[in-house]
Every structure is written in C-alpha cells, then in structure tokens.
Motif scaffolding. Structure first.
Motif, PDB file in Angstrom:
ATOM      1  N   GLY A 112       0.727  -1.137  -0.075  1.00 13.26           N
ATOM      2  CA  GLY A 112      -0.038   0.004   0.160  1.00 13.26           C
ATOM      3  C   GLY A 112       0.846   1.255   0.056  1.00 13.26           C
ATOM      4  O   GLY A 112       1.972   1.146   0.294  1.00 13.26           O
ATOM      5  N   PRO A 113       0.310   2.542  -0.338  1.00 14.72           N
ATOM      6  CA  PRO A 113       0.940   3.772  -0.504  1.00 14.72           C
ATOM      7  C   PRO A 113       1.446   4.057   1.050  1.00 14.72           C
ATOM      8  O   PRO A 113       0.788   3.746   2.013  1.00 14.72           O
ATOM      9  N   MET A 114       2.175   5.254   0.917  1.00 19.25           N
ATOM     10  CA  MET A 114       2.686   5.750   2.359  1.00 19.25           C
ATOM     11  C   MET A 114       1.949   6.986   2.508  1.00 19.25           C
ATOM     12  O   MET A 114       1.383   7.641   1.316  1.00 19.25           O
ATOM     13  N   THR A 115       1.749   7.516   3.398  1.00 16.48           N
ATOM     14  CA  THR A 115       1.216   9.008   3.831  1.00 16.48           C
ATOM     15  C   THR A 115       2.158  10.162   3.321  1.00 16.48           C
ATOM     16  O   THR A 115       3.457   9.896   3.282  1.00 16.48           O
ATOM     17  N   VAL A 212       3.233   7.797  -2.647  1.00 13.64           N
ATOM     18  CA  VAL A 212       2.223   8.216  -1.987  1.00 13.64           C
ATOM     19  C   VAL A 212       0.882   7.909  -2.955  1.00 13.64           C
ATOM     20  O   VAL A 212      -0.332   7.822  -2.260  1.00 13.64           O
ATOM     21  N   GLU A 213       0.994   7.713  -4.301  1.00 10.73           N
ATOM     22  CA  GLU A 213       0.014   7.364  -5.084  1.00 10.73           C
ATOM     23  C   GLU A 213      -0.493   5.961  -5.251  1.00 10.73           C
ATOM     24  O   GLU A 213      -1.369   5.470  -5.638  1.00 10.73           O
ATOM     25  N   GLY A 214       0.776   5.342  -5.216  1.00  5.88           N
ATOM     26  CA  GLY A 214       0.693   3.874  -5.249  1.00  5.88           C
ATOM     27  C   GLY A 214       0.796   3.429  -6.826  1.00  5.88           C
ATOM     28  O   GLY A 214       0.462   1.992  -6.969  1.00  5.88           O
ATOM     29  N   ARG A 215       1.020   4.195  -7.703  1.00  7.04           N
ATOM     30  CA  ARG A 215       1.127   3.810  -8.969  1.00  7.04           C
ATOM     31  C   ARG A 215       2.153   4.952  -9.750  1.00  7.04           C
ATOM     32  O   ARG A 215       2.437   5.876  -8.944  1.00  7.04           O
ATOM     33  N   HIS A 216       2.340   4.237 -10.786  1.00  6.26           N
ATOM     34  CA  HIS A 216       3.402   5.223 -11.559  1.00  6.26           C
ATOM     35  C   HIS A 216       2.523   5.767 -12.586  1.00  6.26           C
ATOM     36  O   HIS A 216       1.885   5.348 -13.467  1.00  6.26           O
TER      37      HIS A 216
END
Length: 298
Positions: A112-115, A212-216
């Motif tokens: 999962g993404p980071m804050t 932060v977005e979880g995707r490129h």
C-alpha cells in the motif's frame, strides 16, 4: 554441494537479485563471521571483453574509482562498502557491502502507499544520501524503489550506485535492452544529455509520487512507450499527495534548472514531514517544459 567462495573469504549463500548490472548475493564472511551482501558489477553485454577490451578495462577502472569514493562516505543513508575484491584484468570487481535485512521500498509499497508525511521523511533521507554522493562527484542515475533498502527500524539506505559507472561506459542498447529504469530516468537523460545532480532529483520526485499514489503515472506497456510518455506527456496531478503535491510539482518539471536545489528541497520536505506545509489549492501541475529557442530565419 560445495559453496562458491570469493577471495578465499566470502562464501556465497543465496542469490538476492540481479539484472543487467550484475548479481547480488547474500554471503558469509568467514573471517569476521558475519553476513554481507556481495555484488559483481558487470556490463550488460557479456562479450564486451572480446569486442571492446579497451572499453572493458575502462569500465573496471571506473567501477573501482566510484566504489572507492563511495567507500569513503560514512553516511547513515548510503549503503556501506566494506571491501573491494579486485581481480585485475581477468574479471570485474566484487563489492562487499553491508547486508540490509529489512527489504526494499518496492516491497514495502506492494502493501500500500505511504502517507505524505512518511513519504516526505523518506524523501529527506534519500536526498541526504544523494547530496553526499553528489559532493564526491557521483550521480546515482537509477533512483527507484527497488534501490532503496529499509532497515528493520524503517530507516532507508540508498544502494546500487554501480549504474553510474556502467551506464557511461557501455551503450544503452548493448544487448537490446535499456540500462536503468525508464519510468524513473529523467527526460534529459533519455534525450542523451548526461545531466547533473538535478537529474537525480527528477527520479526522487517520481519515486515519491509512486510512494504516495501507489502507481506510476507514466508507466506504459512497453519500454519505448514509457520513454515516450516521460519525454512528451504531462504528469497527471496526484490525488493523495496532499501538502507533498507542490514539492512533486517542483521536482517533476522537465527543465532541470527549474528544479529546486537540495537545500530548498530539504526545507520543503521538512515542512511536509512536520505538518507545517500548507495544503495546495486546485490545479496542481508540474512545471513547464524547457523553452525552445526561437526559430531563426536563415
């Protein structure tokens, strides 16, 4: 089965990873009784010794120069190089490094993404590592989540500086493949411009975007399509970045001169990390591409 031993001292235990730049192994130091990471930096073209012996010698020399420069760095966020096994002209050097056991940032992001705050703290650590390397004349050229290792306590370590030597010493298409990670390399480097430390900052910005977005935002189905996207397509505004958004906008401009210097960037990241940075308004966008010179009539 008898295990392979390097330099009569380092016993290879298991392969940890590898790619066009060489292989990384978990190894046992039989002299000091500790685990280490062992890497042999190799060109992507296995026949380079035969068809370009002078280039192969220069590559070995450059790897050794940059490894020795890195070994002199005593920085908490740069991987520590303990020893260099130099076999001379008969082979490429092995780098003996600390073994970081907490996994990579890439593995962390699979959960999962980071804050934005955590990503900003991570960004400051990576930035400090890059600044230390830049101060001794080394650009990383392949800043990406797989090259950021995490200690068990969460602190980050930037590793795999070997591409700095190999990428300049071999053709980008020596084996029909691209050296480096196309989705993280800066536009100017794709265009064949060597770039400067600001080029590493583009890569850092893209890493933080993904964190932060979880995707490129610019990854496509093929390497060529990804390169074209990095060169020509706008980076879409992040949806989860919050106060980190304006920092990403400053980093992900195609004009290297418009990217912030390391001191300004560290202050911006610090304000996001401690919660004092204001939230951005609507309409975030990365900076404009470099201005083309006006057309001159003959």
């Amino acid at each position: 089965m008898r295990k392979r031993v390097i330099d009569d001292r380092f016993e290879l235990v298991e392969r940890l990873g590898g790619g066009g730049m060489g292989l990384v192994w978990r190894a046992w130091d039989v002299a000091l009784h500790r685990e280490v990471a062992l890497k042999e930096v190799r060109p992507p073209d296995p026949d380079m010794d035969q068809h370009d012996p002078e280039g192969a010698r220069e590559l070995r020399a450059r790897v050794l120069r940059e490894a020795r420069a890195l070994a002199r760095l005593n920085h908490p966020h740069v991987v520590t190089i303990y020893h260099i096994v130099d076999s001379g002209d008969s082979g490429y050097p092995w780098l003996v490094m600390e073994l970081v056991s907490g996994g990579s940032l890439q593995e962390r992001l699979e959960h999962g993404p980071m804050t934005p705050q955590d990503a900003a703290r991570l960004g400051r650590e990576i930035l400090s590592a890059l600044s230390a390397a830049h101060a001794v004349g080394i650009q990383h050229r392949d800043v990406k989540p797989a090259n950021v290792l995490l200690r068990p306590d969460g602190r980050s370590v930037l590793t795999d500086f070997g591409i700095a030597a190999v990428r300049e010493s071999t053709s980008l298409t020596a084996t029909g493949s691209f050296i480096g990670s196309p989705e993280y390399i800066s536009p100017e480097r794709i265009n064949g411009v060597e770039g400067d430390p600001a080029s590493d900052l583009w890569s850092l910005g893209m890493l933080l975007y993904v964190a932060v977005e979880g995707r490129h935002p610019l990854r496509r189905a093929t390497t060529l399509a990804t390169l074209a996207a990095v060169l020509n397509q706008d980076v879409p505004p992040p949806q989860r970045a919050g106060a980190l958004g304006p920092v990403l906008g400053r980093l992900l401009t195609r004009d290297p001169a418009a990217r912030p210097d390391t001191g300004s960037l560290d202050r911006m990241l610090a304000s996001v990390a401690d919660g004092s940075a204001p939230m951005p308004g609507p309409g975030w966008a990365p900076g404009p591409p470099p201005q083309k010179p006006p057309y001159e009539q003959p």
